[in-house]
Design a protein around this motif. Structure first.
Motif, mmCIF file in Angstrom:
data_model
loop_
_atom_site.group_PDB
_atom_site.id
_atom_site.type_symbol
_atom_site.label_atom_id
_atom_site.label_comp_id
_atom_site.label_asym_id
_atom_site.label_seq_id
_atom_site.Cartn_x
_atom_site.Cartn_y
_atom_site.Cartn_z
ATOM 1 N N ILE A 27 0.854 -1.186 0.000
ATOM 2 C CA ILE A 27 0.000 0.000 0.000
ATOM 3 C C ILE A 27 0.887 1.232 0.000
ATOM 4 C CG2 ILE A 27 -0.217 0.000 2.524
ATOM 5 C CD1 ILE A 27 -3.085 1.103 2.147
ATOM 6 N N SER A 28 0.538 2.203 -0.829
ATOM 7 C CA SER A 28 1.300 3.445 -0.898
ATOM 8 C C SER A 28 0.338 4.609 -1.108
ATOM 9 C CB SER A 28 2.337 3.388 -2.012
ATOM 10 O OG SER A 28 1.710 3.225 -3.273
ATOM 11 N N ARG A 29 0.891 5.797 -1.038
ATOM 12 C CA ARG A 29 0.012 6.961 -1.031
ATOM 13 C C ARG A 29 0.700 8.138 -1.703
ATOM 14 N NH1 ARG A 29 -3.129 8.659 4.468
ATOM 15 N NH2 ARG A 29 -3.828 10.717 3.881
ATOM 16 N N ASP A 30 -0.038 8.881 -2.484
ATOM 17 C CA ASP A 30 0.429 10.126 -3.090
ATOM 18 C C ASP A 30 -0.453 11.240 -2.535
ATOM 19 O OD1 ASP A 30 0.969 12.348 -4.672
ATOM 20 O OD2 ASP A 30 1.283 11.147 -6.469
ATOM 21 N N ASN A 31 0.059 11.968 -1.547
ATOM 22 C CA ASN A 31 -0.754 13.004 -0.902
ATOM 23 C C ASN A 31 -1.116 14.129 -1.861
ATOM 24 O OD1 ASN A 31 -0.944 11.789 1.612
ATOM 25 N ND2 ASN A 31 0.981 12.679 2.322
ATOM 26 N N ALA A 32 -0.228 14.431 -2.784
ATOM 27 C CA ALA A 32 -0.493 15.519 -3.730
ATOM 28 C C ALA A 32 -1.707 15.206 -4.596
ATOM 29 C CB ALA A 32 0.731 15.761 -4.596
ATOM 30 N N LYS A 33 -1.928 13.917 -4.835
ATOM 31 C CA LYS A 33 -3.055 13.497 -5.665
ATOM 32 C C LYS A 33 -4.215 12.977 -4.832
ATOM 33 C CE LYS A 33 -0.204 12.221 -9.641
ATOM 34 N NZ LYS A 33 0.167 11.131 -10.589
ATOM 35 N N ASN A 34 -4.063 12.988 -3.504
ATOM 36 C CA ASN A 34 -5.102 12.433 -2.631
ATOM 37 C C ASN A 34 -5.463 11.008 -3.040
ATOM 38 O OD1 ASN A 34 -5.616 14.161 -0.544
ATOM 39 N ND2 ASN A 34 -7.286 15.235 -1.569
ATOM 40 N N THR A 35 -4.463 10.247 -3.429
ATOM 41 C CA THR A 35 -4.681 8.910 -3.970
ATOM 42 C C THR A 35 -3.862 7.884 -3.201
ATOM 43 O OG1 THR A 35 -5.145 9.773 -6.174
ATOM 44 C CG2 THR A 35 -4.509 7.458 -6.026
ATOM 45 N N VAL A 36 -4.482 6.743 -2.926
ATOM 46 C CA VAL A 36 -3.783 5.623 -2.316
ATOM 47 C C VAL A 36 -3.807 4.464 -3.318
ATOM 48 C CG1 VAL A 36 -5.828 4.701 -1.161
ATOM 49 C CG2 VAL A 36 -3.570 4.228 -0.218
ATOM 50 N N TYR A 37 -2.741 3.679 -3.302
ATOM 51 C CA TYR A 37 -2.572 2.586 -4.253
ATOM 52 C C TYR A 37 -2.427 1.257 -3.510
ATOM 53 C CZ TYR A 37 -1.321 6.571 -7.168
ATOM 54 O OH TYR A 37 -1.323 7.781 -7.815
ATOM 55 N N LEU A 38 -2.769 0.194 -4.187
ATOM 56 C CA LEU A 38 -2.511 -1.152 -3.701
ATOM 57 C C LEU A 38 -1.860 -1.933 -4.831
ATOM 58 C CD1 LEU A 38 -2.854 -3.025 -1.220
ATOM 59 C CD2 LEU A 38 -4.892 -3.940 -2.362
#
Length: 126
Positions: A69-80
């Motif tokens: 799991i990771s996260r891009d705060n600038a895009k308000n997006t989390v990934y799996l």
């Protein structure tokens, strides 16, 4: 109004990989705790992974070492990122979020989360 929108599901052969995305809209969400759950047919929704706002992560034993799991705060997006997929990973995957800090035990509870996406289907063929 907060909205979570998942994408990236699909059909993949066992051993393959998929990356799911969950985009948040409606408000600044950088401080929220974000998580992934899944629900297979006839089963209850189960915890998959969580990423706290400080960067710490925690995974269900069934996916540990295979999912990230990771996260891009600038895009308000989390990934799996899901690697080495197995047929038993087949389920509808949901992203979830809550603005308060959860303990590790709370993190696995469906009722602890305030916001949910609509789900994305992941099917792994053998």
């Amino acid at each position: 109004q907060v909205q979570l929108v998942e994408s990236g599901g699909g059909l993949v052969q066992a051993g393959g990989s998929l990356r799911l995305s969950c985009a948040a809209s409606g408000r600044t969400f950088s401080a929220a705790t974000r998580a992934w759950f899944r629900q297979a047919p006839g089963k209850e929704r189960e915890f998959v992974a969580i990423r706290w706002s400080g960067g710490r992560t925690y995974y269900a034993d069934s996916v540990k070492g295979r999912f990230t799991i990771s996260r891009d705060n600038a895009k308000n997006t989390v990934y799996l990122q899901m690697n080495s997929l197995k047929p038993e990973d087949t389920a509808v995957y949901y992203c979830a979020a809550v603005t308060r800090v959860l303990t590790t035990a709370q993190a696995m509870g469906v009722a602890e989360y305030s916001y949910w996406g609509q789900g994305t289907q992941v099917t792994v063929s053998s």
